[in-house]
Write a protein that holds these residues in place. Sequence first.
Motif, PDB file in Angstrom:
ATOM      1  N   ILE A   1      35.073 -33.642  -3.939  1.00  0.00           N
ATOM      2  CA  ILE A   1      34.082 -33.771  -2.861  1.00  0.00           C
ATOM      3  C   ILE A   1      33.017 -32.682  -3.019  1.00  0.00           C
ATOM      4  CG2 ILE A   1      33.714 -33.627  -0.365  1.00  0.00           C
ATOM      5  CD1 ILE A   1      36.545 -34.882  -0.056  1.00  0.00           C
ATOM      6  N   ALA A   2      33.442 -31.460  -3.335  1.00  0.00           N
ATOM      7  CA  ALA A   2      32.477 -30.370  -3.533  1.00  0.00           C
ATOM      8  C   ALA A   2      31.556 -30.668  -4.708  1.00  0.00           C
ATOM      9  CB  ALA A   2      33.215 -29.050  -3.748  1.00  0.00           C
ATOM     10  N   ASP A   3      32.111 -31.224  -5.778  1.00  0.00           N
ATOM     11  CA  ASP A   3      31.311 -31.596  -6.955  1.00  0.00           C
ATOM     12  C   ASP A   3      30.240 -32.606  -6.555  1.00  0.00           C
ATOM     13  OD1 ASP A   3      30.471 -32.116  -9.610  1.00  0.00           O
ATOM     14  OD2 ASP A   3      32.192 -33.412 -10.021  1.00  0.00           O
TER      15      ASP A   3
ATOM     16  N   LEU B   1      36.677 -22.661  -6.695  1.00  0.00           N
ATOM     17  CA  LEU B   1      36.758 -23.350  -5.403  1.00  0.00           C
ATOM     18  C   LEU B   1      38.145 -23.940  -5.199  1.00  0.00           C
ATOM     19  CD1 LEU B   1      33.374 -25.276  -5.090  1.00  0.00           C
ATOM     20  CD2 LEU B   1      34.322 -23.694  -3.415  1.00  0.00           C
ATOM     21  N   ASP B   2      38.691 -24.542  -6.242  1.00  0.00           N
ATOM     22  CA  ASP B   2      40.017 -25.147  -6.152  1.00  0.00           C
ATOM     23  C   ASP B   2      41.066 -24.084  -5.845  1.00  0.00           C
ATOM     24  OD1 ASP B   2      41.501 -27.643  -6.384  1.00  0.00           O
ATOM     25  OD2 ASP B   2      42.455 -26.702  -8.121  1.00  0.00           O
TER      26      ASP B   2
ATOM     27  N   ALA C   1      26.217 -21.548  -4.130  1.00  0.00           N
ATOM     28  CA  ALA C   1      25.916 -21.287  -2.714  1.00  0.00           C
ATOM     29  C   ALA C   1      27.053 -21.787  -1.828  1.00  0.00           C
ATOM     30  CB  ALA C   1      24.599 -21.953  -2.329  1.00  0.00           C
ATOM     31  N   MET C   2      27.626 -22.927  -2.168  1.00  0.00           N
ATOM     32  CA  MET C   2      28.751 -23.471  -1.408  1.00  0.00           C
ATOM     33  C   MET C   2      29.959 -22.540  -1.526  1.00  0.00           C
ATOM     34  SD  MET C   2      28.077 -27.480  -2.424  1.00  0.00           S
ATOM     35  CE  MET C   2      29.755 -27.977  -2.311  1.00  0.00           C
TER      36      MET C   2
END
Length: 185
Positions: free
Chosen positions: A141-143, A13-14, A178-179
Amino acid sequence: MTDAEYSELLLALDKFAEGLDPRERVAVLYGLIAPLLGRIEGEDGELSDDPVMSNQEAVRGLRAAAAGEQVDADAIHEHLTTVGLSYSEDQDPDFHVISQSAYAAAAWLTLWAGRGLRGDDSHTDGEDVLPRFAPSTFTQIADMAAWTRSDQMYLFWEDAIEDPDLGDLWAATHELRAMYVEITA
């Protein structure tokens, strides 16, 4: 399931986020936290004797900001950090999920504004509102969102491996995956 899979997803993601324009990064991140806003909006308890805004007004302001409208980011941020602090003090796990939602939304708003906002330190006593185990604010934030979207109190993923009774790492990993698919598709 291992913590390696979770941490690898955060790194992926990063890496994806690094390739985005900052405005696009904020827009993508909004999509990840948008499902959390209903939790904040649905709470109507008074947080102070003289409230500046309601939870519903704060969420409308977030949605307006995401749509590109000018908003009083400082007032919204201060309200969200107040919500986060107030609900984090309760032992009820459902209240912690609301608190986490508010903190994630406040962190997103800071990125959107591109500057520190009122309420950053005054409501948190200088403590971080986001977990600092992920490599960037985006992934922090995603975590937080992965655990919150899976209806859990936030837990450092390595702790969930050591004691599965503390939290459901599989559910958080499933949500994080899923994100990832949601934003990279």
